[in-house]
Design an enzyme around this catalytic site. Structure first.
Site, PDB file in Angstrom:
ATOM      1  CG  HIS A  34      44.939 -25.096 -82.435  1.00  0.00           C
ATOM      2  ND1 HIS A  34      44.177 -24.066 -81.943  1.00  0.00           N
ATOM      3  CD2 HIS A  34      45.580 -24.592 -83.540  1.00  0.00           C
ATOM      4  CE1 HIS A  34      44.317 -23.001 -82.722  1.00  0.00           C
ATOM      5  NE2 HIS A  34      45.170 -23.279 -83.696  1.00  0.00           N
ATOM      6  CD  GLU A  60      45.402 -24.348 -86.772  1.00  0.00           C
ATOM      7  OE1 GLU A  60      44.205 -24.069 -86.623  1.00  0.00           O
ATOM      8  OE2 GLU A  60      46.329 -23.571 -86.477  1.00  0.00           O
ATOM      9  CG  HIS A  86      48.995 -21.619 -85.164  1.00  0.00           C
ATOM     10  ND1 HIS A  86      47.850 -21.812 -84.417  1.00  0.00           N
ATOM     11  CD2 HIS A  86      49.986 -21.366 -84.268  1.00  0.00           C
ATOM     12  CE1 HIS A  86      48.134 -21.681 -83.133  1.00  0.00           C
ATOM     13  NE2 HIS A  86      49.423 -21.409 -83.015  1.00  0.00           N
ATOM     14  CD  GLU A  91      47.900 -18.854 -88.482  1.00  0.00           C
ATOM     15  OE1 GLU A  91      47.524 -19.932 -88.998  1.00  0.00           O
ATOM     16  OE2 GLU A  91      47.454 -18.437 -87.396  1.00  0.00           O
TER      17      GLU A  91
HETATM   18 ZN   LIG Z   1      45.914 -22.123 -85.177  1.00  0.00          ZN
END
Ligand SMILES: [Zn+2]
Length: 275
Positions: free
Chosen positions: A69, A106, A161, A239
């Site tokens: 992101h 995030e 992430h 993640e």
């Molecule tokens: Zn993400």
């Protein structure tokens, strides 16, 4: 199999030039690096005219880190929502990512962890490239994030992430590519090895459990992520946990814990590259 149009890759370079880096490497960073010493000569040897440069464990290795992101994505929905071809489907160029309930994004998390990883890996001799230069820009598109790893001919690439799942779910998982009858097929096996190495190092280094809500033993395989489908180098997503889970949100907001995450990820990459 569809070839990726060059134009898709060419129009996504929306990287801001300002650098808002705030990551700071902790004193503990790099301690877990295996000692590799090239020069075994006695320091008292009069014949040692010049000491060779100290060999580092990741000398010659290229690592691409993709901080998921970007901090200004939410202010540019048209650019971010533009559809790009990820071979198995069309997807948004990028997304805003999630955040903790208190608003820690995030994008900020992945940027900070990636900065910390960069410092650790560079100290170990690696050449590190990032897919974005700050956390106050937009994008780049997921197609471009993959292209950066490919162009660098990275020995390993990792997209960082954290998840935004139901609050009761917790734990981390690693995502690896599947064969899609596309260019990624030839690195699916290597990516799986990389994923397992990072999974093991992450578990050991952070103490976080395997995800309770996705994957099997923290391993998940997907064919819908552009960052993986379009990669021609060994690549995984991690993640790091669930930002919507109160316990993990508190950990992610602690810089000391982010350093732990960065060190664990660096160790996983190194173990893969040394294998
Ligand atoms: Zn993400």
């Amino acid at each position: 199999m569809r070839a990726l149009p060059a134009s898709v890759l060419a129009v996504c370079g929306l990287i801001a030039s300002a650098c808002g880096g705030t990551g700071s490497g902790g004193a503990a960073a790099g301690q877990a690096a295996p000692a590799t010493t090239a020069a075994q000569a006695s320091p008292s040897s009069a014949t040692a005219k010049q000491a060779p440069p100290e060999a580092k464990p990741l000398d010659g290795k290229v690592i691409v880190i993709d901080p998921g992101h970007n901090g200004a994505n939410y202010r540019h929905p048209a650019e971010i929502n533009r559809k790009v071809n990820v071979l198995t489907q069309w997807k948004a160029c990028d997304t805003t990512g999630t955040s903790t309930n208190s608003g820690y994004s995030e994008a900020a998390f992945t940027w900070d962890v990636s900065q910390r990883m960069t410092k650790i890996l560079e100290r170990r001799g690696a050449e590190v490239k990032l897919t974005r230069t700050s956390n106050d820009g937009v994008g780049p598109c997921i197609t471009q994030r993959a292209a950066i790893g490919n162009k660098a001919k990275a020995d390993a690439a990792i997209s960082v992430h954290a998840d935004g799942a139901a609050p009761s779910g917790h734990g981390f998982h690693v995502i690896m590519p599947k064969k899609i009858n596309g260019p990624v097929d030839k690195v699916v096996g290597a990516s799986s090895k990389l994923g397992i190495s990072v999974r093991d190092a992450f578990r050991k280094g952070t103490g976080l459990p395997y995800s309770t809500y996705i994957g099997r033993n923290a391993l998940d395989y997907r064919s819908d992520l552009g960052g993986l489908n379009l990669s021609t180098v060994p690549k995984i997503f991690v993640e790091c946990g669930n930002m919507r889970n109160a316990g993990e949100a508190a950990k992610f907001q602690d810089p000391k814990f982010r350093q732990k995450i960065a060190l664990a990820l660096a160790n996983g990459l190194q173990h893969y590259l040394e294998a």
